[in-house]
Design an enzyme around this catalytic site. Structure first.
Site, PDB file in Angstrom:
ATOM      1  N   GLU A 185       0.876  -1.171   0.000  1.00 35.40           N
ATOM      2  CA  GLU A 185       0.000   0.000   0.000  1.00 35.40           C
ATOM      3  C   GLU A 185       0.916   1.225   0.000  1.00 35.40           C
ATOM      4  OE1 GLU A 185      -4.093   0.085   1.856  1.00 35.40           O
ATOM      5  OE2 GLU A 185      -3.012  -1.211   3.243  1.00 35.40           O
ATOM      6  N   ALA A 188     -10.626   5.503   1.767  1.00 29.69           N
ATOM      7  CA  ALA A 188      -9.429   6.246   1.367  1.00 29.69           C
ATOM      8  C   ALA A 188      -9.516   6.728  -0.084  1.00 29.69           C
ATOM      9  CB  ALA A 188      -8.164   5.428   1.592  1.00 29.69           C
ATOM     10  N   ARG A 227     -22.096  15.881  -9.160  1.00 30.40           N
ATOM     11  CA  ARG A 227     -21.447  16.742 -10.152  1.00 30.40           C
ATOM     12  C   ARG A 227     -19.948  16.478 -10.258  1.00 30.40           C
ATOM     13  NH1 ARG A 227     -25.177  20.394  -7.999  1.00 30.40           N
ATOM     14  NH2 ARG A 227     -23.641  21.192  -6.509  1.00 30.40           N
ATOM     15  N   ASP A 269     -17.627  -5.833   6.060  1.00 27.32           N
ATOM     16  CA  ASP A 269     -17.894  -6.115   7.469  1.00 27.32           C
ATOM     17  C   ASP A 269     -19.050  -5.312   8.047  1.00 27.32           C
ATOM     18  OD1 ASP A 269     -16.677  -3.638   7.455  1.00 27.32           O
ATOM     19  OD2 ASP A 269     -15.133  -4.132   8.936  1.00 27.32           O
ATOM     20  N   GLY A 270     -19.624  -4.389   7.276  1.00 27.95           N
ATOM     21  CA  GLY A 270     -20.703  -3.560   7.785  1.00 27.95           C
ATOM     22  C   GLY A 270     -20.223  -2.386   8.608  1.00 27.95           C
ATOM     23  N   HIS A 310     -16.655  -0.771   7.763  1.00 31.30           N
ATOM     24  CA  HIS A 310     -15.953   0.022   6.748  1.00 31.30           C
ATOM     25  C   HIS A 310     -16.929   0.560   5.708  1.00 31.30           C
ATOM     26  CE1 HIS A 310     -12.413  -1.909   8.485  1.00 31.30           C
ATOM     27  NE2 HIS A 310     -11.687  -1.004   7.864  1.00 31.30           N
ATOM     28  N   ASP A 347      -8.531  -6.745   5.146  1.00 32.04           N
ATOM     29  CA  ASP A 347      -7.679  -5.641   5.587  1.00 32.04           C
ATOM     30  C   ASP A 347      -7.295  -5.888   7.052  1.00 32.04           C
ATOM     31  OD1 ASP A 347      -6.169  -3.344   5.556  1.00 32.04           O
ATOM     32  OD2 ASP A 347      -7.859  -1.961   5.379  1.00 32.04           O
ATOM     33  N   LEU A 386     -10.469   4.638  11.313  1.00 35.51           N
ATOM     34  CA  LEU A 386     -10.664   3.216  11.068  1.00 35.51           C
ATOM     35  C   LEU A 386      -9.480   2.692  10.273  1.00 35.51           C
ATOM     36  CD1 LEU A 386     -12.792   0.941  11.457  1.00 35.51           C
ATOM     37  CD2 LEU A 386     -13.766   1.629   9.265  1.00 35.51           C
ATOM     38  N   GLY A 443      -8.620  -0.935   9.989  1.00 30.99           N
ATOM     39  CA  GLY A 443      -8.654  -2.326   9.551  1.00 30.99           C
ATOM     40  C   GLY A 443      -9.684  -3.119  10.323  1.00 30.99           C
TER      41      GLY A 443
END
Length: 394
Positions: A137, A228, A235, A256-257, A259, A282, A315, A317
């Site tokens: 990353e 991210a 627009r 996961d509900g 993120h 993640d 948040l 992970g």
């Protein structure tokens, strides 16, 4: 790959139900020989084998592939030891994962020993999931969308910076998350593709137009969709508008509900379709451990109810195993377990270029398999025909 002598013995998995088979009869069987699936059948007399694993009517699925996991079981890729990678591999196996990409960061002007250790451990027997390679990353990402990634893990795209990374990772670099809007980002994407590395859009501030240019340069995958990156605006559609309309681009989703809201998971699944959807964890080192306080890259975070956050609430992970996230995907998207399983088997295998030997239950394929309960709890995980995890009800 050296998965142990018992992995070379023949194994019969009896009384199983293939995860994608019609009907509910549990009379299926799979014969494994030399770590490879050699026969598949149902009913009648099953062939003899050196060992028999009675599935007890459970679902048999291909082993899961997690292309985005940073740590598990108290270990992190940044620990830079084979023991840490083995801990991650063993914890992955508890969650049905038989292959993973060691996801981590690159620190310019530092030794980055963790990348060398990953490269040295690819193909080794780690006692659990196979280590397929590295997913970096960054460091060529947006400072405005870096999330948990610290400023000392960022640098501008350049051929020399890429060369320095490749000197550490060698052929082990499988995927890199990049921001195409950075000066030199498009050239870097093309250079990665030329080397057979998956260029993945993420940690980006790209506009709609910049994203499309990134796709044209060879980016064909997306790191943790929605997270991210700019939100969708009517627009200024940003990267999301470009992603949704490109059928050749696959997307990672942390389903996961947390993120993503469950309704957004449902929306994404409907919009991109099951074949473009790749479920990831993640995962942090807290994955597989109780709620508590842990450290990532020398910064304290808290894992609670399956989510990992820095003290400021960022948040960073998840601490949920991949099988548990799959169960949530089934709930949120309203899809079948078989369809959900494809998002961690066939889809990532195709992306990684290993779809001719992994990600499906077929004769000639690696015997990387997982036995599942109806709720997708893991009963047993096999890598190369060897049982690396079994839930004995302890």
């Amino acid at each position: 790959m050296g998965w142990g002598q018992d992995g070379m013995a023949s194994l019969l998995i009896s009384h199983c139900r293939l995860y994608d088979a019609a009907g509910v009869d549990a009379d299926g069987w799979v014969l494994v020989d030399g770590g490879i699936i050699s026969q598949i059948g149902a009913g009648g007399a099953a062939p003899d084998a050196d060992r028999v694993l009675d599935a007890g009517g459970r679902l048999l699925a291909p082993g899961f592939i997690d292309v985005h996991i940073q740590g598990a079981g108290g270990a992190d890729v940044l620990d830079a030891t084979p023991a840490a990678l083995a801990t991650i591999a063993k914890t992955c196996a508890r969650c049905g994962v038989t292959s993973y990409l060691a996801t981590t960061v690159y620190k310019p002007d530092q030794d980055n020993r963790h990348l060398q250790v990953v490269s040295e451990c690819i193909g080794r027997d780690l006692g659990g999931a196979r280590l397929l390679g590295t997913h970096l990353e960054g460091p060529f990402i947006s400072s405005q969308k870096r999330g948990m990634i610290q400023p000392d893990c960022l640098t501008a795209p350049s051929p020399s910076a890429l060369d320095a990374i490749l000197n550490k990772t060698g052929d082990g670099l499988a995927m890199m998350t990049i921001a195409p809007e950075l000066p030199g980002g498009l050239d870097l994407a093309s250079a990665l593709v030329d080397r057979g590395v998956i260029a993945s859009l993420g940690h980006t501030s790209a506009t709609y137009e910049e994203t499309l240019r990134g796709f044209d340069a060879g980016i064909n995958h997306v790191t943790h969709l929605f997270n991210a990156m700019p939100s969708l605006h009517h627009r200024a559609p940003g990267p999301l508008g470009a992603i949704f309309e490109r059928p050749d681009v696959t997307v990672q989703v942390i389903a996961d509900g947390v993120h993503l809201h469950p309704s957004v998971v449902r929306l994404v699944f409907a919009a991109v379709g099951a074949s473009r959807f790749v479920t990831i964890t993640d995962g942090m080192q807290a994955l597989g451990l109780p709620d508590g306080h842990y450290t990532y890259n020398d910064i304290l975070y808290e894992a609670r109810d399956g989510a990992a956050r820095y003290k400021d609430g960022t948040l960073i992970g998840t601490a949920l195993g991949l099988n548990r996230i799959l169960a949530r995907l089934v709930q949120f998207a309203g899809c079948s377990p078989a369809t959900a399983i494809r998002t961690v088997t066939e889809n990532p295998a195709a992306i990684l270029g290993i779809g001719e030997r992994a990600g499906s239950i077929k004769v000639g394929y690696d015997a990387d398999l997982v036995l599942l309960e109806e709720d997708l709890a893991v009963h047993a995980t096999l890598v190369g025909g060897r049982v690396v995890y079994q839930n004995n009800g302890d």
